[in-house]
Design a protein around this motif. Structure first.
Motif, PDB file in Angstrom:
ATOM      1  N   ARG A 139       0.338  -1.543  -0.164  1.00 20.16           N
ATOM      2  CA  ARG A 139       0.141  -0.415  -0.147  1.00 20.16           C
ATOM      3  C   ARG A 139       0.680   1.426   0.538  1.00 20.16           C
ATOM      4  NH1 ARG A 139      -2.792   3.186   3.333  1.00 20.16           N
ATOM      5  NH2 ARG A 139      -1.717   1.949   5.513  1.00 20.16           N
ATOM      6  N   ASP A 140       0.190   2.081  -0.747  1.00 13.76           N
ATOM      7  CA  ASP A 140       1.039   3.686  -0.773  1.00 13.76           C
ATOM      8  C   ASP A 140       0.623   4.691   0.195  1.00 13.76           C
ATOM      9  OD1 ASP A 140       2.422   5.922  -1.743  1.00 13.76           O
ATOM     10  OD2 ASP A 140       2.276   6.006  -3.983  1.00 13.76           O
ATOM     11  N   MET A 141       1.703   4.688   1.378  1.00 14.87           N
ATOM     12  CA  MET A 141       1.072   5.813   2.014  1.00 14.87           C
ATOM     13  C   MET A 141       2.439   6.652   2.262  1.00 14.87           C
ATOM     14  SD  MET A 141       1.796   2.850   5.256  1.00 14.87           S
ATOM     15  CE  MET A 141       3.327   1.824   5.056  1.00 14.87           C
ATOM     16  N   ARG A 142       2.607   6.970   1.372  1.00 14.85           N
ATOM     17  CA  ARG A 142       3.331   8.685   1.135  1.00 14.85           C
ATOM     18  C   ARG A 142       2.744   9.826   0.715  1.00 14.85           C
ATOM     19  NH1 ARG A 142       6.645   7.329  -4.295  1.00 14.85           N
ATOM     20  NH2 ARG A 142       4.125   6.627  -4.547  1.00 14.85           N
ATOM     21  N   TRP A 143       2.483  10.905   1.597  1.00 14.50           N
ATOM     22  CA  TRP A 143       2.219  11.988   1.316  1.00 14.50           C
ATOM     23  C   TRP A 143       1.858  12.251  -0.980  1.00 14.50           C
ATOM     24  CZ3 TRP A 143       5.653  17.078   1.134  1.00 14.50           C
ATOM     25  CH2 TRP A 143       5.954  17.115   0.099  1.00 14.50           C
ATOM     26  N   GLU A 144       1.113  13.402  -0.688  1.00 15.88           N
ATOM     27  CA  GLU A 144       0.774  13.831  -1.751  1.00 15.88           C
ATOM     28  C   GLU A 144       1.392  14.320  -2.663  1.00 15.88           C
ATOM     29  OE1 GLU A 144      -3.064  15.257  -1.168  1.00 15.88           O
ATOM     30  OE2 GLU A 144      -4.282  13.948  -0.441  1.00 15.88           O
ATOM     31  N   ASN A 145       2.343  14.724  -2.413  1.00 19.41           N
ATOM     32  CA  ASN A 145       3.729  15.161  -3.541  1.00 19.41           C
ATOM     33  C   ASN A 145       4.695  14.906  -4.019  1.00 19.41           C
ATOM     34  OD1 ASN A 145       1.786  17.959  -4.273  1.00 19.41           O
ATOM     35  ND2 ASN A 145       3.031  18.117  -1.680  1.00 19.41           N
ATOM     36  N   CYS A 146       4.729  13.175  -4.271  1.00 12.12           N
ATOM     37  CA  CYS A 146       5.978  12.364  -4.475  1.00 12.12           C
ATOM     38  C   CYS A 146       6.691  12.955  -6.371  1.00 12.12           C
ATOM     39  CB  CYS A 146       5.597  10.992  -4.383  1.00 12.12           C
ATOM     40  SG  CYS A 146       3.840  10.502  -3.419  1.00 12.12           S
ATOM     41  N   LYS A 202       1.030  14.385  -9.593  1.00 14.75           N
ATOM     42  CA  LYS A 202       2.133  14.319  -7.978  1.00 14.75           C
ATOM     43  C   LYS A 202       2.440  13.760  -7.048  1.00 14.75           C
ATOM     44  CE  LYS A 202       0.683  19.061  -7.233  1.00 14.75           C
ATOM     45  NZ  LYS A 202       0.524  20.912  -6.606  1.00 14.75           N
ATOM     46  N   ASN A 203       1.475  12.445  -7.393  1.00 12.95           N
ATOM     47  CA  ASN A 203       1.966  11.444  -6.711  1.00 12.95           C
ATOM     48  C   ASN A 203       2.471  10.158  -7.313  1.00 12.95           C
ATOM     49  OD1 ASN A 203      -0.601  11.705  -5.579  1.00 12.95           O
ATOM     50  ND2 ASN A 203      -2.162  10.438  -6.528  1.00 12.95           N
ATOM     51  N   ILE A 204       2.967  10.670  -8.021  1.00 14.50           N
ATOM     52  CA  ILE A 204       4.965   9.422  -8.304  1.00 14.50           C
ATOM     53  C   ILE A 204       5.635  10.805  -8.944  1.00 14.50           C
ATOM     54  CG2 ILE A 204       3.367   8.475  -9.760  1.00 14.50           C
ATOM     55  CD1 ILE A 204       4.851   9.256 -12.675  1.00 14.50           C
ATOM     56  N   LEU A 205       7.686  10.386  -8.764  1.00 11.34           N
ATOM     57  CA  LEU A 205       8.524  10.723  -9.004  1.00 11.34           C
ATOM     58  C   LEU A 205       8.548  11.376 -10.783  1.00 11.34           C
ATOM     59  CD1 LEU A 205      11.200  12.848  -8.058  1.00 11.34           C
ATOM     60  CD2 LEU A 205      12.134  10.158  -8.389  1.00 11.34           C
ATOM     61  N   HIS A 206       8.614  11.606 -10.975  1.00  9.24           N
ATOM     62  CA  HIS A 206       9.143  11.888 -12.952  1.00  9.24           C
ATOM     63  C   HIS A 206      10.624  11.955 -12.831  1.00  9.24           C
ATOM     64  CE1 HIS A 206       6.233  15.204 -12.824  1.00  9.24           C
ATOM     65  NE2 HIS A 206       4.819  14.239 -12.016  1.00  9.24           N
ATOM     66  N   GLY A 207       9.850  10.435 -13.254  1.00 10.25           N
ATOM     67  CA  GLY A 207      11.829   9.769 -13.127  1.00 10.25           C
ATOM     68  C   GLY A 207      12.988  10.323 -14.608  1.00 10.25           C
ATOM     69  N   CYS A 208      13.808  10.316 -14.327  1.00 14.16           N
ATOM     70  CA  CYS A 208      14.696  10.782 -16.034  1.00 14.16           C
ATOM     71  C   CYS A 208      14.992   9.959 -16.455  1.00 14.16           C
ATOM     72  CB  CYS A 208      16.085  11.265 -14.913  1.00 14.16           C
ATOM     73  SG  CYS A 208      16.286  12.634 -14.241  1.00 14.16           S
ATOM     74  N   VAL A 209      14.226   8.460 -15.759  1.00 20.54           N
ATOM     75  CA  VAL A 209      14.640   7.242 -16.978  1.00 20.54           C
ATOM     76  C   VAL A 209      13.896   7.013 -17.576  1.00 20.54           C
ATOM     77  CG1 VAL A 209      15.700   4.966 -17.328  1.00 20.54           C
ATOM     78  CG2 VAL A 209      16.408   6.425 -15.596  1.00 20.54           C
ATOM     79  N   ARG A 210      12.534   7.311 -16.899  1.00 22.18           N
ATOM     80  CA  ARG A 210      11.549   7.555 -17.344  1.00 22.18           C
ATOM     81  C   ARG A 210      11.354   7.904 -18.571  1.00 22.18           C
ATOM     82  NH1 ARG A 210       5.797   7.630 -15.358  1.00 22.18           N
ATOM     83  NH2 ARG A 210       4.431   9.114 -17.024  1.00 22.18           N
ATOM     84  N   MET A 211      11.856   9.812 -18.333  1.00 23.05           N
ATOM     85  CA  MET A 211      11.819  10.240 -19.950  1.00 23.05           C
ATOM     86  C   MET A 211      12.699   9.661 -20.811  1.00 23.05           C
ATOM     87  SD  MET A 211      12.416  14.158 -17.972  1.00 23.05           S
ATOM     88  CE  MET A 211      13.469  14.061 -16.694  1.00 23.05           C
TER      89      MET A 211
END
Length: 292
Positions: A139-146, A202-211
């Motif tokens: 379960r993703d329990m992180r905040w809303e600005n990942c 905002k719920n995920i990190l915008h990965g550099c490898v993803r780009m």
């Protein structure tokens, strides 16, 4: 993994043993800071400009004013490579906090950020790249600005630890059954030759490898659909893979007790791995990232 002796601290260079900060440091007490991890291949940064750009986006998001511009920072980080005579595979860790000041939730006034960077050896994980890895769901329990690459990583650490305790490489995070990303990487599902991944909210990190993967799929004519998939969708996936600067593009061959297809890395994943390696080699040959 050994850390190279020369570090960057503020805008200077020093031996790693000389680095120290007061106990009232906002990164330590509040997690009030940001960071980046940049992959190094044969002494050359990979996706360098993308990482620098993201650092400044994260800084802006938390209202942290860095004491230099992108060009100045880039030149400092390039100088760090030279001073350490770094010529192998490794990674750069860079951290910036709001600084040292008496503990108070309100931002301090007229306090300089604390910034440091160091280089560490990081061999390629050739075994996992070739054979794939196992993952659990969590379960993703992180905040809303990942999307901010902040120092507030305790939920990520806890999820990664659960994965480790279950002899797994990663934890696939979900909110009410909808997959977001992994504890330290982005995650993708392949179905009928199409790649699906969570939109850049905002719920995920915008990965550099993803780009980079966005670029690879376009070049290869592989449809990339920014559409969240569910835990249920994993049941019928043709392939799964993850991406990050240290994991590159790694196949996922098992999730919880479910084997993905025949348990081997799939065709699309292999195509993207080849594109990644070609891109890294081309950038090294052209010395991209060595000047800014």
């Amino acid at each position: 993994m050994s850390v190279y002796p020369i570090i960057m601290t503020q805008s200077k260079f020093a031996h790693k043993e000389s680095l120290s900060y007061p106990y009232e440091e906002r990164g330590l007490q509040f997690g009030d800071g940001i960071y980046e991890v940049v992959r190094i291949y044969e002494g050359k940064y990979y996706l360098f400009e993308e990482h620098v750009d993201r650092l400044f986006r994260s800084a802006e998001a938390i209202k942290l004013v860095l004491p230099f511009n992108k060009e100045e920072l880039s030149n400092l980080l390039l100088e760090l490579l030279k001073r350490n005579n770094m010529e192998t595979n490794g990674k750069l860790y860079l951290q910036a906090t709001r600084g040292s000041a008496p503990r108070d939730h309100v931002f301090p006034v007229d306090v300089l950020p604390n910034i440091y960077a160091y280089i560490q050896d990081q061999p390629r994980k050739t075994n996992t790249l070739e054979k794939g890895v196992n993952a659990i769901t969590h379960r993703d329990m992180r905040w809303e600005n990942c999307y901010i690459k902040s120092l507030n990583l305790l939920p990520n650490v806890m999820a990664k630890q659960v994965a480790s305790e279950n002899n797994c490489y990663e934890a696939i995070l979900h909110r009410d059954g909808i997959v977001t990303e992994c504890s330290s990487s982005n995650v993708y599902l392949v179905k009928d030759g199409k790649v699906y991944t969570h939109p850049t909210t905002k719920n995920i990190l915008h990965g550099c490898v993803r780009m980079a993967i966005e670029r690879f799929t376009e070049e290869l004519g592989i449809p990339l659909i920014e559409e969240a998939f569910s835990l249920e969708d994993i049941q019928t996936a043709d392939e799964l893979f993850l991406s990050s600067s240290t994991s590159e593009i790694t196949p996922i061959v098992k999730v919880d007790d479910l084997q993905i297809k025949d348990g081997n890395p799939g065709k699309v994943t292999r195509q993207l791995q080849s594109a990644y390696e070609n891109d890294a080699n081309i950038r090294k040959e052209n010395r991209i990232g060595q000047t800014i």
